[in-house]
Design an enzyme around this catalytic site. Structure first.
Site, mmCIF file in Angstrom:
data_model
loop_
_atom_site.group_PDB
_atom_site.id
_atom_site.type_symbol
_atom_site.label_atom_id
_atom_site.label_comp_id
_atom_site.label_asym_id
_atom_site.label_seq_id
_atom_site.Cartn_x
_atom_site.Cartn_y
_atom_site.Cartn_z
ATOM 1 N N GLN A 10 -5.044 -1.896 9.562
ATOM 2 C CA GLN A 10 -4.891 -3.219 8.944
ATOM 3 C C GLN A 10 -5.493 -4.303 9.849
ATOM 4 O O GLN A 10 -5.160 -4.385 11.030
ATOM 5 C CB GLN A 10 -3.390 -3.494 8.695
ATOM 6 C CG GLN A 10 -3.108 -4.780 7.954
ATOM 7 C CD GLN A 10 -3.603 -4.775 6.505
ATOM 8 O OE1 GLN A 10 -3.489 -3.788 5.792
ATOM 9 N NE2 GLN A 10 -4.183 -5.888 6.078
ATOM 10 N N ASP B 124 -11.699 2.336 3.762
ATOM 11 C CA ASP B 124 -12.035 0.918 3.588
ATOM 12 C C ASP B 124 -13.531 0.697 3.413
ATOM 13 O O ASP B 124 -13.960 -0.384 3.047
ATOM 14 C CB ASP B 124 -11.615 0.139 4.853
ATOM 15 C CG ASP B 124 -10.250 -0.494 4.712
ATOM 16 O OD1 ASP B 124 -9.868 -0.830 3.572
ATOM 17 O OD2 ASP B 124 -9.570 -0.659 5.743
ATOM 18 N N LYS C 49 0.849 -1.196 0.000
ATOM 19 C CA LYS C 49 0.000 0.000 0.000
ATOM 20 C C LYS C 49 0.884 1.246 0.000
ATOM 21 O O LYS C 49 0.638 2.197 -0.733
ATOM 22 C CB LYS C 49 -0.945 -0.011 1.207
ATOM 23 C CG LYS C 49 -2.067 -1.027 1.053
ATOM 24 C CD LYS C 49 -2.797 -1.362 2.340
ATOM 25 C CE LYS C 49 -3.760 -2.521 2.092
ATOM 26 N NZ LYS C 49 -4.358 -3.091 3.294
#
Ligand code: NAD
Length: 301
Positions: free
Chosen positions: A98, A121, A54
């Site tokens: 995460q 997200d 990322k």
């Protein structure tokens, strides 16, 4: 392998990245430097790989990024404090925590603590609600990536029976909600099947579009599909292999078994995987432009 049946997410991701680069330039022209903060708790090797990828992708596209690495022993309170700082930091537009988190930290508490405008997200209940009601802020990355592949390869979804194996909050459930919407690149009849479904194959054999998001290596075999199915394989599984790494990646679909029957199929690797990060980059730009009050063409859907 170069076969017209392949739905190459890698190529679609490049296409999305080019779009994102242009949007970054537009933001820069308005004096805005988009920024994504990634929080990693613990040492899970797979999570570390994802976080690194990322960061690299941000760097390549001109998005500022920061990785906050915390020890495995971090408490829920400590993590909430960090998220609060990131929520308040006006230079920071996106927050990604995460998953999975260590067991002393409740995932749902952390997800709810992220400012929904910075929730790149699409995990926050507010954003999930907007998605379900057909007015999304950003789309969840993996389902959005799947839609992007279908769009790029002009695969019709309207009136088709899309069968999704797996009901996770990250893939199965949001994808079902997207495909069922009354809009272009949706309008599908959707079935969600899972670990408690009786006679799975009875459903999978009806699929015009079959999406496998199970997490079980090569689970779907040729006798589970009909001829001409479009197969989207979300799974990423490591299986032992006689190579340098000692493993190779396979999907949730037994590629060799189904290949002669499918109309199109995403390979693993190089299918859905690259799309997830590409869509995260796009979501970061959408979040940055919204927070900064800058209108740039929203091409996310
Ligand atoms: P998950 O473990 O949260 O959910 C798996 C789902 O599969 C569950 O809903 C469960 O009901 C269903 N399932 C399990 N065993 C089953 C069985 N025997 N029959 C029918 N259904 C069964 O997983 P997830 O987070 O949705 O991920 C699924 C897979 O996709 C994993 O391999 C993961 O690594 C991969 N993944 C890939 C990407 C990507 O970017 N390509 C992103 C997210 C997840």
């Amino acid at each position: 392998m170069d076969d017209p049946k392949l739905l190459k997410g890698k190529i679609v991701a490049q296409h999305v990245n080019q779009r994102v680069e242009k949007m970054v330039q537009l933001l820069n022209e308005h004096g805005v430097q988009p920024k994504l903060s990634v929080v990693l708790v613990g040492d899970d090797p797979a999570s570390k790989v994802y976080v690194k990828r990322k960061g690299k992708s941000c760097e390549k596209l001109g998005i500022k990024s920061e990785t906050i690495q915390l020890p495995d022993t971090t408490t829920e309170g400590e993590l909430l404090d960090i998220i609060e700082q990131l929520n308040k930091d006006t230079d920071n537009h996106g927050i990604l925590v995460q998953l999975p988190l260590p067991k002393q930290i409740r995932e749902e508490v952390i997800i709810r603590s992220v400012n929904p405008l910075k929730d790149v997200d699409c995990f926050h209940p507010q954003n999930v609600g907007l998605l379900v009601t057909g007015n999304p802020y950003v789309l969840p990355c993996t389902p959005a990536g799947i839609l992007e592949i279908l769009k790029y390869y002009e695969i019709e979804t309207e009136g088709k029976h899309a069968v999704i194996i797996g009901r996770s909050n990250i893939v199965g459930k949001p994808l079902a909600n997207l495909l069922v919407q009354k809009q272009k690149m949706a309008n599908a009849t959707v079935s969600v099947i899972h670990s408690r479904t009786k006679d799975l194959a009875e459903y999978t054999r009806q699929a015009d579009i079959l999406i496998a998001a199970i997490g079980k290596a090569e689970f779907v075999h040729s006798d589970m599909i009909k001829d001409g199915t479009v197969v989207i394989d979300v799974g990423i599984n490591r299986v032992d292999a006689d190579n340098e790494k000692g493993y190779r990646l396979v999907g949730d679909v037994n590629f060799d078994s189904v290949f002669s029957k499918v109309a199109r199929i995403t390979p693993v690797p190089g299918g859905v995987g690259p799309m997830t990060i590409a869509m995260l980059m796009q979501n970061t730009i959408t979040a940055a432009s919204f927070q900064e009050g800058i209108t740039i063409e929203k091409t996310a859907n």
